[in-house]
Design a protein around this motif. Sequence first.
Motif, PDB file in Angstrom:
ATOM      1  N   ASN A   3      75.618 136.284  21.413  1.00  0.00           N
ATOM      2  CA  ASN A   3      74.913 137.277  20.630  1.00  0.00           C
ATOM      3  C   ASN A   3      73.999 136.506  19.640  1.00  0.00           C
ATOM      4  N   ALA A   4      74.256 135.546  19.027  1.00  0.00           N
ATOM      5  CA  ALA A   4      73.344 134.725  18.139  1.00  0.00           C
ATOM      6  C   ALA A   4      72.013 134.245  19.144  1.00  0.00           C
ATOM      7  N   ALA A   5      72.611 133.794  20.160  1.00  0.00           N
ATOM      8  CA  ALA A   5      71.516 133.246  21.079  1.00  0.00           C
ATOM      9  C   ALA A   5      70.545 134.215  21.625  1.00  0.00           C
ATOM     10  N   LEU A   6      71.153 135.409  21.723  1.00  0.00           N
ATOM     11  CA  LEU A   6      70.049 136.636  22.074  1.00  0.00           C
ATOM     12  C   LEU A   6      69.397 136.885  20.872  1.00  0.00           C
ATOM     13  N   ARG A   7      69.926 137.116  19.806  1.00  0.00           N
ATOM     14  CA  ARG A   7      69.054 137.709  18.634  1.00  0.00           C
ATOM     15  C   ARG A   7      67.884 136.475  18.008  1.00  0.00           C
ATOM     16  N   HIS A   8      68.262 135.088  18.580  1.00  0.00           N
ATOM     17  CA  HIS A   8      67.158 134.113  18.300  1.00  0.00           C
ATOM     18  C   HIS A   8      66.223 134.343  19.052  1.00  0.00           C
TER      19      HIS A   8
ATOM     20  N   GLN B 159      79.733 126.691  21.752  1.00  0.00           N
ATOM     21  CA  GLN B 159      78.537 125.871  21.531  1.00  0.00           C
ATOM     22  C   GLN B 159      77.586 125.762  22.664  1.00  0.00           C
ATOM     23  N   GLU B 160      78.366 125.474  23.687  1.00  0.00           N
ATOM     24  CA  GLU B 160      77.362 125.491  24.890  1.00  0.00           C
ATOM     25  C   GLU B 160      76.834 126.896  25.309  1.00  0.00           C
ATOM     26  N   ALA B 161      77.590 127.666  24.960  1.00  0.00           N
ATOM     27  CA  ALA B 161      77.132 129.251  25.336  1.00  0.00           C
ATOM     28  C   ALA B 161      75.686 129.341  24.598  1.00  0.00           C
ATOM     29  N   PHE B 162      75.619 129.102  23.281  1.00  0.00           N
ATOM     30  CA  PHE B 162      74.561 129.378  22.511  1.00  0.00           C
ATOM     31  C   PHE B 162      73.313 128.294  23.182  1.00  0.00           C
ATOM     32  N   ASN B 163      73.769 127.097  23.194  1.00  0.00           N
ATOM     33  CA  ASN B 163      72.491 126.062  23.663  1.00  0.00           C
ATOM     34  C   ASN B 163      71.947 126.285  25.068  1.00  0.00           C
ATOM     35  N   LEU B 164      73.040 126.833  25.796  1.00  0.00           N
ATOM     36  CA  LEU B 164      72.415 126.989  27.215  1.00  0.00           C
ATOM     37  C   LEU B 164      71.722 128.366  27.492  1.00  0.00           C
TER      38      LEU B 164
ATOM     39  N   PRO C  81      79.315 127.728  10.814  1.00  0.00           N
ATOM     40  CA  PRO C  81      80.372 128.960  11.254  1.00  0.00           C
ATOM     41  C   PRO C  81      81.071 128.665  12.180  1.00  0.00           C
ATOM     42  N   GLU C  82      82.374 129.454  12.226  1.00  0.00           N
ATOM     43  CA  GLU C  82      83.232 129.275  13.398  1.00  0.00           C
ATOM     44  C   GLU C  82      82.990 130.529  14.132  1.00  0.00           C
ATOM     45  N   LEU C  83      82.701 130.412  15.417  1.00  0.00           N
ATOM     46  CA  LEU C  83      82.231 131.805  16.123  1.00  0.00           C
ATOM     47  C   LEU C  83      82.985 131.626  17.628  1.00  0.00           C
ATOM     48  N   SER C  84      83.193 132.786  18.140  1.00  0.00           N
ATOM     49  CA  SER C  84      83.766 133.125  19.208  1.00  0.00           C
ATOM     50  C   SER C  84      82.465 132.864  20.189  1.00  0.00           C
TER      51      SER C  84
ATOM     52  N   GLU D 248      83.284 125.528  15.812  1.00  0.00           N
ATOM     53  CA  GLU D 248      82.252 125.748  15.092  1.00  0.00           C
ATOM     54  C   GLU D 248      81.104 125.551  15.907  1.00  0.00           C
ATOM     55  N   VAL D 249      80.033 126.197  15.288  1.00  0.00           N
ATOM     56  CA  VAL D 249      78.666 126.376  16.446  1.00  0.00           C
ATOM     57  C   VAL D 249      77.363 126.174  15.676  1.00  0.00           C
ATOM     58  N   ALA D 250      76.856 125.229  15.913  1.00  0.00           N
ATOM     59  CA  ALA D 250      75.527 124.898  15.272  1.00  0.00           C
ATOM     60  C   ALA D 250      74.406 125.943  15.951  1.00  0.00           C
ATOM     61  N   LEU D 251      73.966 126.750  14.955  1.00  0.00           N
ATOM     62  CA  LEU D 251      73.052 127.868  15.388  1.00  0.00           C
ATOM     63  C   LEU D 251      71.762 127.275  15.418  1.00  0.00           C
ATOM     64  N   GLU D 252      71.439 126.112  15.656  1.00  0.00           N
ATOM     65  CA  GLU D 252      70.006 125.703  16.020  1.00  0.00           C
ATOM     66  C   GLU D 252      69.707 125.074  17.104  1.00  0.00           C
ATOM     67  N   PRO D 253      69.032 125.760  17.925  1.00  0.00           N
ATOM     68  CA  PRO D 253      68.612 125.239  19.374  1.00  0.00           C
ATOM     69  C   PRO D 253      68.632 123.904  19.563  1.00  0.00           C
TER      70      PRO D 253
END
Lengths: 324, 111
Positions: free
Chosen positions: A11-16, A152-157, A2-5, A182-187
């Motif tokens: 938000n996805a990282a917190l949800r995860h 992407q880094e925001a999610f991973n970090l 998905p293309e994410l801001s 595009e962000v891979a939502l797999e840690p």
Amino acid sequence: MPELSMVQALNAALRHCLAAHDRTLVFGQDVGRLGGVFRVTDGLQHEFGERRVFDTPLAESGIVGVAVGLAMAGWRPVPEIQFDGFSFPALDQMLTNLAKYRGRSRGAYDMPVTLRLPSYGGIGGPEHHSESPESIYAHTAGLKVVTPSCAQEAFNLLVAAIRDPDPVIFMEPKSRYWAKEEVALEPAGLPIGRACVVRAGSDATLVAWGPMVHRCLQVASAAEEDGVSLGVLDLRCLVPLDEATLLTSVAETGRAVVVHEAPRTAGFAAEVSARLMEGAFGSLKAPVQRVTGWDVPYPSGAVEQQYIPSVDRILLAVQRVLDY
Amino acid sequence: MSDEFVFRLPDLAEGLEDAELVEWRVSEGERVELNQLLGEMQTSKALVEMPSPRSGIVRRLHAQPGDLVRVGDPLVTFEVDENNEPGVVGRVPREEAPPRRVRLRPPSQTQ
């Protein structure tokens, strides 16, 4: 993918993390019912309930103090301070307790607190809404300082920071909140503390973090038009600092320009410059240059572009290292 | 992705029921920024300037100058980027590369 801001990636990282570990808690001013002033916690209270995602009073010292106590009791708190400039009322709890509990208890207590801090300028905010306090936290032993530059880094970090057993000051670049990719939502499973070469180059290396990584990429594109090849290194974590990648990247070009929004004096660029002097002196072809905000309190949003390092100011510093 | 946002006439004063549109300061098709002046409304108490609650493109103006608009009725329909809403404070920065004036002399020409 998905293309994410960056907001959506956070938000996805917190949800995860809330889903993966039921001792994870999210709290702060307006993070619950409102979903955060920048929508980072949007929908989380609805999904995980008011006991795990909750609003606090307007009292930053209390927010961090509560996080310290919860961490001691076995919880994994992810508090938010609404803006960088409002982290200062919480400095007492951050410097005297959050940073020190592991040492004070001789390792008996982990302090797995991730303090989310919307940081830096560039959005035309009023006073207290655009600070760059990273060197205050980097200078406080016991705190880790992490700052992503893209979605992407925001999610991973953020996932890595929440999993980390130590207190992490997580500085989110507000001016990059809306930039999408595009962000891979797999840690990714990587620990914090790794820098990243985001652009390879042969003539000089730009070293940056947070919002200035994007600015340095703009500079590298401009330099390419002139036949100059600039590399861009994103430190991602100031503490722990990935000194090996820093030294290697700069040794390859022999020239370094360090860029940050914070004022110049005692800014983190001084630390980076000193590390390069100590560890890469023999390979330097020119003195390390700094391009920073000015030594003044962060100005009104109306004139902030005269404060934040511009493409031209960075190019002039690049010319200095090329000409030396 | 874009989305529609309908701005309805808010209660511009305590217990107001309607207000007269005096003039628009924007036109259909125009891009407006958060807090940009949209137009002026005459209430029974005062002439009120109306700032835009969102940034986006004005798709439709629902009233003509002189019209009486009831509180809660549509005033402006915006086309907005649904994920580009600014926070409670500040604005969304522009994405385009900033202008440059400095030109570099490559290392081979300087040594």
